[in-house]
Scaffold this motif. Structure first.
Motif, PDB file in Angstrom:
ATOM      1  N   LYS A 279       0.802  -1.218   0.000  1.00 49.60           N
ATOM      2  CA  LYS A 279       0.000   0.000   0.000  1.00 49.60           C
ATOM      3  C   LYS A 279       0.833   1.266   0.000  1.00 49.60           C
ATOM      4  N   SER A 280       2.103   1.193   0.404  1.00 49.28           N
ATOM      5  CA  SER A 280       2.958   2.382   0.387  1.00 49.28           C
ATOM      6  C   SER A 280       3.978   2.337  -0.756  1.00 49.28           C
ATOM      7  N   GLY A 281       3.993   1.228  -1.491  1.00 47.84           N
ATOM      8  CA  GLY A 281       4.940   1.101  -2.605  1.00 47.84           C
ATOM      9  C   GLY A 281       6.262   0.461  -2.214  1.00 47.84           C
ATOM     10  N   LYS A 282       6.474   0.305  -0.908  1.00 51.90           N
ATOM     11  CA  LYS A 282       7.708  -0.344  -0.449  1.00 51.90           C
ATOM     12  C   LYS A 282       7.486  -0.950   0.927  1.00 51.90           C
ATOM     13  N   GLY A 283       8.001  -2.151   1.096  1.00 60.34           N
ATOM     14  CA  GLY A 283       7.988  -2.821   2.386  1.00 60.34           C
ATOM     15  C   GLY A 283       9.273  -3.625   2.457  1.00 60.34           C
ATOM     16  N   PHE A 284       9.129  -4.925   2.529  1.00 59.49           N
ATOM     17  CA  PHE A 284      10.319  -5.769   2.393  1.00 59.49           C
ATOM     18  C   PHE A 284      10.753  -5.808   0.929  1.00 59.49           C
ATOM     19  N   TYR A 285       9.814  -5.498   0.034  1.00 57.31           N
ATOM     20  CA  TYR A 285      10.084  -5.432  -1.400  1.00 57.31           C
ATOM     21  C   TYR A 285       9.558  -4.109  -1.959  1.00 57.31           C
ATOM     22  N   GLN A 286       9.977  -3.781  -3.179  1.00 58.62           N
ATOM     23  CA  GLN A 286       9.494  -2.597  -3.883  1.00 58.62           C
ATOM     24  C   GLN A 286       8.281  -2.982  -4.733  1.00 58.62           C
ATOM     25  N   TYR A 287       7.290  -2.059  -4.813  1.00 55.95           N
ATOM     26  CA  TYR A 287       6.077  -2.312  -5.605  1.00 55.95           C
ATOM     27  C   TYR A 287       5.816  -1.143  -6.552  1.00 55.95           C
ATOM     28  N   PRO A 288       5.223  -1.406  -7.703  1.00 60.30           N
ATOM     29  CA  PRO A 288       4.780  -2.714  -8.211  1.00 60.30           C
ATOM     30  C   PRO A 288       5.964  -3.555  -8.687  1.00 60.30           C
ATOM     31  N   ALA A 289       5.698  -4.738  -9.185  1.00 58.87           N
ATOM     32  CA  ALA A 289       6.720  -5.661  -9.691  1.00 58.87           C
ATOM     33  C   ALA A 289       7.775  -5.982  -8.640  1.00 58.87           C
ATOM     34  N   PRO A 290       7.384  -6.575  -7.499  1.00 61.00           N
ATOM     35  CA  PRO A 290       8.360  -6.970  -6.486  1.00 61.00           C
ATOM     36  C   PRO A 290       9.295  -8.055  -7.006  1.00 61.00           C
ATOM     37  N   ALA A 291      10.463  -8.132  -6.423  1.00 59.41           N
ATOM     38  CA  ALA A 291      11.488  -9.066  -6.897  1.00 59.41           C
ATOM     39  C   ALA A 291      11.006 -10.512  -6.898  1.00 59.41           C
ATOM     40  N   PHE A 292      10.167 -10.890  -5.923  1.00 63.79           N
ATOM     41  CA  PHE A 292       9.766 -12.301  -5.846  1.00 63.79           C
ATOM     42  C   PHE A 292       8.856 -12.715  -6.997  1.00 63.79           C
ATOM     43  N   GLU A 293       8.346 -11.741  -7.770  1.00 60.19           N
ATOM     44  CA  GLU A 293       7.538 -12.070  -8.945  1.00 60.19           C
ATOM     45  C   GLU A 293       8.389 -12.256 -10.200  1.00 60.19           C
ATOM     46  N   SER A 294       9.666 -11.982 -10.095  1.00 62.09           N
ATOM     47  CA  SER A 294      10.571 -12.128 -11.237  1.00 62.09           C
ATOM     48  C   SER A 294      10.761 -13.612 -11.563  1.00 62.09           C
ATOM     49  N   PRO A 295      10.799 -13.985 -12.848  1.00 64.98           N
ATOM     50  CA  PRO A 295      10.949 -15.393 -13.235  1.00 64.98           C
ATOM     51  C   PRO A 295      12.229 -16.033 -12.700  1.00 64.98           C
ATOM     52  N   ASP A 296      13.279 -15.214 -12.488  1.00 65.23           N
ATOM     53  CA  ASP A 296      14.545 -15.795 -12.023  1.00 65.23           C
ATOM     54  C   ASP A 296      14.768 -15.613 -10.515  1.00 65.23           C
ATOM     55  N   PHE A 297      13.711 -15.269  -9.771  1.00 62.98           N
ATOM     56  CA  PHE A 297      13.865 -15.024  -8.326  1.00 62.98           C
ATOM     57  C   PHE A 297      14.410 -16.248  -7.602  1.00 62.98           C
ATOM     58  N   LEU A 298      13.890 -17.421  -7.921  1.00 59.23           N
ATOM     59  CA  LEU A 298      14.328 -18.629  -7.218  1.00 59.23           C
ATOM     60  C   LEU A 298      15.782 -18.988  -7.503  1.00 59.23           C
ATOM     61  N   THR A 299      16.256 -18.664  -8.672  1.00 56.63           N
ATOM     62  CA  THR A 299      17.617 -19.072  -9.047  1.00 56.63           C
ATOM     63  C   THR A 299      18.679 -18.034  -8.732  1.00 56.63           C
ATOM     64  N   LYS A 300      18.244 -16.793  -8.394  1.00 55.97           N
ATOM     65  CA  LYS A 300      19.216 -15.753  -8.057  1.00 55.97           C
ATOM     66  C   LYS A 300      19.291 -15.562  -6.551  1.00 55.97           C
ATOM     67  N   GLY A 301      19.944 -16.496  -5.899  1.00 55.39           N
ATOM     68  CA  GLY A 301      20.067 -16.446  -4.450  1.00 55.39           C
ATOM     69  C   GLY A 301      21.093 -15.425  -3.997  1.00 55.39           C
ATOM     70  N   THR A 302      21.062 -15.123  -2.693  1.00 53.76           N
ATOM     71  CA  THR A 302      22.037 -14.201  -2.111  1.00 53.76           C
ATOM     72  C   THR A 302      23.411 -14.869  -2.155  1.00 53.76           C
ATOM     73  N   GLN A 303      24.376 -14.172  -2.688  1.00 48.78           N
ATOM     74  CA  GLN A 303      25.719 -14.743  -2.823  1.00 48.78           C
ATOM     75  C   GLN A 303      26.469 -14.688  -1.504  1.00 48.78           C
ATOM     76  N   PRO A 304      27.253 -15.739  -1.184  1.00 50.72           N
ATOM     77  CA  PRO A 304      28.016 -15.737   0.067  1.00 50.72           C
ATOM     78  C   PRO A 304      29.120 -14.681   0.014  1.00 50.72           C
ATOM     79  N   PRO A 305      29.535 -14.141   1.168  1.00 47.29           N
ATOM     80  CA  PRO A 305      30.611 -13.145   1.179  1.00 47.29           C
ATOM     81  C   PRO A 305      31.921 -13.764   0.734  1.00 47.29           C
ATOM     82  N   ARG A 306      32.707 -12.966   0.024  1.00 46.68           N
ATOM     83  CA  ARG A 306      34.014 -13.477  -0.459  1.00 46.68           C
ATOM     84  C   ARG A 306      35.131 -13.047   0.483  1.00 46.68           C
TER      85      ARG A 306
END
Length: 306
Positions: A279-306
């Motif tokens: 309702k505000s356009g941002k929470g844990f994700y940005q709206y519209p089109a939050p990252a979890f709706e992206s087709p590659d969301f499941l395959t683009k995991g958080t990378q470990p620190p180097r």
């Protein structure tokens, strides 16, 4: 009072759930008074009603002509006396504070006709917490809705002092507005679904607040295994982070639970920043089109620190 006698529905609170419940009642042929103390909330509700109507028409749940007729049956007002003087049934959706709810019901007890049935849409409280404050405890119970666009399930939860005939009238009313009522045998905070959902969201918050993983990876784990369109943090964004915080904080303080208090503070950092979710356009994700709706969301995991 019989279900057939119900003609006018009063909605107290024009927020996220209030306007949805009001629209569903109007779609079902009832006259609706949508009351809120704050005119700015009514202005937002008017915009949200237009958006909700478009969404339901797009989903082919209702026709555009029915949506127009429903809007014409709705009156938005900040005048309490005008809102309540002809009400046959009341649905309250204000913040999760039993004192506030009790005070509002007490006010409308002086305005509404003696036969008017009072219901609360509370998500986490139980009716007995403020039943006496309503002035008509025997005509008071919970009628709890979920997202109207996603679900037809409603919870009917009486307290020990609710008259049995009131329960049946509310069940019949729920069916008349196209919902599927589930009657609880006794009071239970969170009802059925919400009781399970709160435990699920609490587990996700604990993982994030303890920095076990990022919110994206926590969502990814759930979505990837359970094949759901959103994870716990996406769900919280849709509920509203202010609502999630109020519920989490209330019960954390009531039970004195340090883990829950830490979880509440985790949500509050977003609320304080004005990040309330969809309702505000941002929470844990940005709206519209939050990252979890992206087709590659499941395959683009958080990378470990180097």
């Amino acid at each position: 009072m019989r279900c057939e006698d119900i003609k006018t529905v009063l909605i107290i609170g024009a927020g996220t759930m209030g306007h949805q419940i009001g629209f569903q009642c109007a779609v079902s042929g009832y006259n609706v008074m949508l009351y809120d103390l704050f005119p700015e909330m009514l202005e937002k509700a008017d915009q949200r009603l237009e958006s909700l109507a478009r969404r339901l028409v797009k989903k082919k749940r209702i026709s555009s002509s029915l949506a127009k007729e429903a809007r014409e049956r709705m009156v938005l007002t900040s005048d309490a006396r005008k809102a309540g003087k002809n009400a046959d049934i009341v649905s309250e959706s204000v913040p999760e504070n039993p004192k506030l709810k009790g005070e509002l019901f007490a006010r409308f007890n002086d305005i509404c006709p003696p036969a008017t049935i009072f219901t609360t849409n509370t998500s986490s409280l139980v009716p007995s917490m403020f039943a006496n404050a309503t002035g008509r405890p025997e005509q008071f119970l919970a009628l709890h809705f979920h997202d109207i666009a996603l679900s037809r399930i409603v919870d009917v939860m009486p307290h020990a002092g609710t008259h049995g005939e009131m329960i049946q009238i509310v069940v019949d009313f729920a069916e008349k507005i196209g919902q599927i009522p589930i009657v609880l045998k006794k009071e239970q905070p969170g009802y059925l679904f919400n009781n399970m959902l709160m435990a699920y969201l609490d587990a996700a918050l604990t993982l994030a607040a303890s920095e076990v993983a990022t919110i994206e990876d926590i969502d990814r784990a759930w979505m990837g295994i359970m094949h759901t369109p959103a994870g716990p943090f996406g769900i919280m964004d849709s509920v509203g982070l202010d609502t999630c915080w109020k519920i989490t904080h209330y019960w954390a303080e009531k039970k004195g639970n340090p883990k829950a208090l830490k979880n509440a503070e985790f949500i509050k950092s977003h609320v304080d920043a004005g990040q309330l979710g969809q309702k505000s356009g941002k929470g844990f994700y940005q709206y519209p089109a939050p990252a979890f709706e992206s087709p590659d969301f499941l395959t683009k995991g958080t990378q470990p620190p180097r």
